[in-house]
Design a protein around this motif. Structure first.
Motif, PDB file in Angstrom:
ATOM      1  N   GLU A   1      41.025 -20.035 131.947  1.00 37.58           N
ATOM      2  CA  GLU A   1      40.731 -20.902 131.208  1.00 37.58           C
ATOM      3  C   GLU A   1      41.168 -20.588 129.319  1.00 37.58           C
ATOM      4  O   GLU A   1      41.060 -21.459 128.275  1.00 37.58           O
ATOM      5  N   GLY A   2      40.173 -19.254 129.715  1.00 34.03           N
ATOM      6  CA  GLY A   2      39.630 -19.227 127.357  1.00 34.03           C
ATOM      7  C   GLY A   2      41.638 -18.035 127.253  1.00 34.03           C
ATOM      8  O   GLY A   2      41.547 -19.191 126.428  1.00 34.03           O
TER       9      GLY A   2
ATOM     10  N   THR B   1      44.428 -31.370 133.646  1.00 36.16           N
ATOM     11  CA  THR B   1      43.115 -30.443 132.989  1.00 36.16           C
ATOM     12  C   THR B   1      42.700 -28.804 132.331  1.00 36.16           C
ATOM     13  O   THR B   1      43.972 -28.304 132.877  1.00 36.16           O
ATOM     14  N   ILE B   2      42.814 -28.388 131.871  1.00 39.64           N
ATOM     15  CA  ILE B   2      42.115 -27.149 131.646  1.00 39.64           C
ATOM     16  C   ILE B   2      42.519 -26.369 132.746  1.00 39.64           C
ATOM     17  O   ILE B   2      42.855 -25.358 132.952  1.00 39.64           O
ATOM     18  N   ARG B   3      41.147 -26.826 133.205  1.00 41.50           N
ATOM     19  CA  ARG B   3      40.807 -26.272 134.730  1.00 41.50           C
ATOM     20  C   ARG B   3      41.943 -25.873 135.874  1.00 41.50           C
ATOM     21  O   ARG B   3      42.124 -25.597 136.262  1.00 41.50           O
TER      22      ARG B   3
ATOM     23  N   TYR C   1      46.359 -31.739 129.473  1.00 42.70           N
ATOM     24  CA  TYR C   1      47.162 -30.852 128.358  1.00 42.70           C
ATOM     25  C   TYR C   1      48.513 -30.837 128.535  1.00 42.70           C
ATOM     26  O   TYR C   1      49.057 -30.693 130.439  1.00 42.70           O
TER      27      TYR C   1
ATOM     28  N   PRO D   1      46.937 -31.542 123.876  1.00 41.80           N
ATOM     29  CA  PRO D   1      46.259 -32.671 124.253  1.00 41.80           C
ATOM     30  C   PRO D   1      46.989 -33.939 123.999  1.00 41.80           C
ATOM     31  O   PRO D   1      47.779 -34.382 123.503  1.00 41.80           O
TER      32      PRO D   1
ATOM     33  N   LEU E   1      44.264 -20.458 128.137  1.00 43.58           N
ATOM     34  CA  LEU E   1      45.191 -21.716 127.644  1.00 43.58           C
ATOM     35  C   LEU E   1      43.997 -21.699 126.555  1.00 43.58           C
ATOM     36  O   LEU E   1      44.879 -22.682 125.671  1.00 43.58           O
ATOM     37  N   ARG E   2      42.714 -21.908 126.340  1.00 46.42           N
ATOM     38  CA  ARG E   2      41.994 -23.162 124.972  1.00 46.42           C
ATOM     39  C   ARG E   2      42.268 -22.177 123.961  1.00 46.42           C
ATOM     40  O   ARG E   2      43.070 -22.551 122.667  1.00 46.42           O
TER      41      ARG E   2
ATOM     42  N   VAL F   1      45.531 -23.491 122.638  1.00 41.47           N
ATOM     43  CA  VAL F   1      45.782 -24.796 122.258  1.00 41.47           C
ATOM     44  C   VAL F   1      45.243 -24.840 121.379  1.00 41.47           C
ATOM     45  O   VAL F   1      45.477 -25.531 120.504  1.00 41.47           O
ATOM     46  N   ASN F   2      44.494 -23.735 120.697  1.00 42.32           N
ATOM     47  CA  ASN F   2      44.144 -23.809 119.206  1.00 42.32           C
ATOM     48  C   ASN F   2      45.262 -23.320 118.644  1.00 42.32           C
ATOM     49  O   ASN F   2      45.180 -23.430 116.873  1.00 42.32           O
TER      50      ASN F   2
END
Length: 721
Positions: A154-155, A142-144, A115, A168, A157-158, A161-162
């Motif tokens: 990580e939440g 990666t997200i991590r 990402y 990605p 960043l997710r 992403v949304n």
């Protein structure tokens, strides 16, 4: 080749013969897939005539299914597999499995999703989102990985992403690593360092087997010195392996390597994700991984063009594997270098007695670094006799050590307290009935860990919450902690010096390279005043403001029946003492002991390493112990105590009687119960001239053990529990 014999990765099967289909190209070392009944197995095509087995009629052979698209294992690596299996009395398949340790690497090319910022903004900006966007400019991962860079969950960043703020990107897992530049930052070496480096550089150029022992005092710059032959190997386009004893040391090494070569090396250790292991394994086998730094398992990877092996902190016992294939990575490194015809460097401030003996006989070339780099002086070492300077009841730090800590804290300097015992207390008991908390799976006490509020077994990993009442008598609030661990020492320091910032440094608190890197940064930034740690802090760390080292209990390592107890104690205390005074400020070491007259303690106080090693060498010679004799252990175990005992007695009744081999036992092992299995042990002492391995194999092969009995062989044991 019309037919081949495979070494399959299942020790119970033994070598298997197959036919080679027309048009399939295989050679010794090829990794292949073969049918076995209704399923398939992975195997390695072996050299003709080197694996046992009876010839099978060609008409009965089944054809190989496919050749896995990875480079064949080289002949030197196949010889190393054979030697390791023979020397350590292990199955060939078990050793080969360590070479093919990344199952994912045997598949074809594949991709993964990473990402990066898309350039957009979220509908609602929060402080965490803003911090993430600012931190991730130009980053991809990666997200991590990105969460670690940005310092957010990580939440967060997710959510980005949304909303399309982070997009990605599909990338190949096997993308190349950054290129290290051998001339990126040329160091300014001392004359001693330059002299040693020149010898090692010439050895790399010669492309011949040459074992070296760098014997350098703590702070002498051994790492910077062996970086020069690493640079030479890179100039020649060859690969380098650097073995470290602890994962926690990796981050410290990575930063020093990147400062010198402009790019990080390839890592190999148990904390890597499966995709990271796959990428590393394939790059190593194809030759694009230039320098690999890793734990002992990195030794068996299939390097395409290895030009140099370095074993740092070569005295460390963690290079010895204690289960599975019980090999010593220090010794196997020398054998790999021999088979590959390349130099190997063992570096240590306190070399193992076996290594010093090899140097004294001329087998190894010894290279000395007798002084600290940059003019720093070795610390002053003083003993604190605990029979004279008794700490108060319930305390563990004597008055001279407390005074030393106070003086260093007032001067704005840092202190390290060393106690090689994790947790808060090694034993918990009931003050009402005397019940002691034992592990149900092992012959060991449960160790209290107050930081995690658990009672833990350090042998099998069992953890349980401390009970509110004694399980034996039912009395409430009656548990008593007996003896000190590092957590208890940290509490004592905090009580004595409430303004001091105290950190506990053990494998519990620094269990990953990331945690270790954070700890190192905090110490170097001055955010920690007092470090309380186990043997983990004795290796490789360089903290210029650390000027006092206190050894809380120097006698601890001398307890028990360890044949190397004195040597190990000397090494640990000398190594931890070497953390003091590595910068411009002078260092001091205070060693608390109840036995100041003990030879190892006296040698530490006087700084007389040579006298200690000379006395220890003569004691080993008299006992026929390594390096003058050979030891091996045989461990018989079963979940049924009677079954284990009877199997051990039957084995003892058939022992060989040879003039150059003496067999002791069977006797219950010091840890008679381990991970739910009852254990009996034989200890075998052999002269150097004895054919120890063949004797052990012939003796054990004559036996028929019940299905529930396991037999373990440990050649050159380091653990005697």
């Amino acid at each position: 080749m019309n037919r081949v014999r495979l070494l399959v990765l299942n020790a119970a099967l033994g070598p298997l013969d197959y036919s080679v289909p027309e048009g399939m190209a295989v050679e010794p070392g090829s990794v292949v897939v073969a049918p076995l009944g209704p399923r398939t197995v992975t195997g390695i095509v072996w050299d003709e005539g080197r694996l046992p087995g009876t010839e099978v009629d060609a008409s009965k052979l089944r054809p190989l299914r496919e050749v896995i698209p990875v480079p064949p294992l080289s002949a030197p690596l196949r010889r190393l597999i054979e030697w390791t299996a023979d020397y350590y009395c292990a199955a060939l398949a078990s050793v080969a499995r360590m070479v093919l340790s990344s199952g994912g690497a045997l598949g074809g090319p594949t991709t993964m999703t990473e990402y990066r910022l898309s350039g957009g903004l979220p509908e609602r900006m929060t402080p965490q989102r803003l911090a993430a966007i600012e931190a991730l400019d130009g980053e991809q991962g990666t997200i991590r990985e990105l969460a670690g860079i940005a310092g957010v969950s990580e939440g967060v960043l997710r959510g980005l992403v949304n909303q399309g703020v982070i997009e990605p990107v599909t990338v190949a897992i096997d993308r190349p690593y950054p290129i290290a530049d051998p001339d990126y930052d040329q160091p300014d070496l001392s004359p001693d360092q330059q002299s040693v480096a020149d010898v090692l550089v010439q050895a790399v150029k010669a492309r011949e087997f040459a074992p070296f022992l760098i014997d350098g005092v703590t702070g002498s710059g051994k790492t910077e010195t062996y970086f020069e032959p690493v640079a030479q190997a890179l100039r020649m386009g060859r690969q380098v392996l650097v073995l470290l004893p602890e994962i926690a040391l990796t981050e410290n090494f990575l930063s020093r390597f990147e400062d010198r070569f402009g790019a990080a090396p390839v890592q190999w250790h148990s904390s890597l994700r499966s995709t990271e292991r796959r990428r590393a394994w394939r790059a190593i086998s194809e030759g694009s991984a230039q320098v690999v730094v890793g734990a002992r398992s990195a030794l068996f990877l299939p390097y395409a063009d290895l030009g140099l092996i370095v074993v740092d902190e070569a005295h460390e016992i963690s290079f010895k594997q204690d289960d599975g294939v019980r090999y010593n990575a220090r010794d196997v490194s020398v054998m790999r270098a021999r088979f590959e015809r390349l130099p190997v460097v063992l570096a240590s401030a306190t070399p193992a007695l076996e290594s010093l003996h090899m140097a004294s006989t001329g087998t190894y070339t010894k290279l000395d670094l007798p002084s600290r780099f940059g003019g720093a002086q070795l610390p002053d070492i003083k003993l604190v006799d605990l029979t004279q300077e008794k700490p108060p009841s319930g305390r563990w730090l004597a008055a001279p050590l407390i005074a030393g800590i106070e003086a260093r804290l007032e001067a704005g300097e840092q202190v390290l307290l060393f106690l090689n015992r994790r947790g808060y207390a090694p034993l918990t008991l009931c003050r009402n009935c005397g019940h002691r908390f034992k592990c149900p799976n092992c012959s060991a006490w449960l160790v209290e860990h107050r930081l995690s509020a658990r009672l833990a077994c350090h042998h099998c990993g069992l953890e349980t919450k401390p009970p509110d009442a004694c399980p034996e008598c039912g009395e409430g609030d009656c548990l008593v902690a007996c003896g000190p661990g590092v957590e208890r020492i940290a509490d004592e320091v905090s009580a004595l010096f409430p303004d001091a910032r105290v950190a506990v440094a053990t494998s519990d608190t620094l269990g990953s390279p990331e945690r270790a890197a954070q700890f190192i940064a905090q110490v170097r930034e001055g955010a920690i005043d007092v470090i309380v740690g186990t043997q983990l802090v004795t290796k490789g760390f360089h903290f210029p403001e650390l000027t006092l080292v206190g050894v809380v209990d120097a006698d601890l390592g001398l307890e028990g029946g360890d044949l190397r107890a004195a040597e190990r104690t000397y090494s640990q205390v000398a190594q931890v003492a070497g953390r003091a005074g590595r910068g411009e400020k002078p260092g001091e070491v205070l060693i608390q002991t109840r036995h100041p007259e003990a030879p190892v303690i006296a040698a530490l106080a006087n700084g007389d390493r040579d006298a200690f090693y000379a006395a220890e060498t003569e004691a080993r010679r008299d006992a026929g112990a390594p390096p003058f004799g050979r030891w091996a252990a045989i461990i018989i175990s079963s979940e049924d105590e009677r079954e284990a005992r009877e199997a051990a007695v039957r084995l003892g009744d058939t022992r060989p009687h040879l003039p150059d081999i003496h067999i002791l036992g069977p006797a219950p092992a010091p840890l008679a119960l381990l991970r739910g299995r009852y254990r009996y042990r034989f200890l075998v002492n052999a002269r150097r001239s004895a054919n120890l391995q063949d004797t052990l194999r012939e003796w054990l092969d004559r036996q028929q053990f019940p299905p529930g009995v396991r037999v373990g062989v440990d050649v050159d044991p380091y653990s005697f529990v």
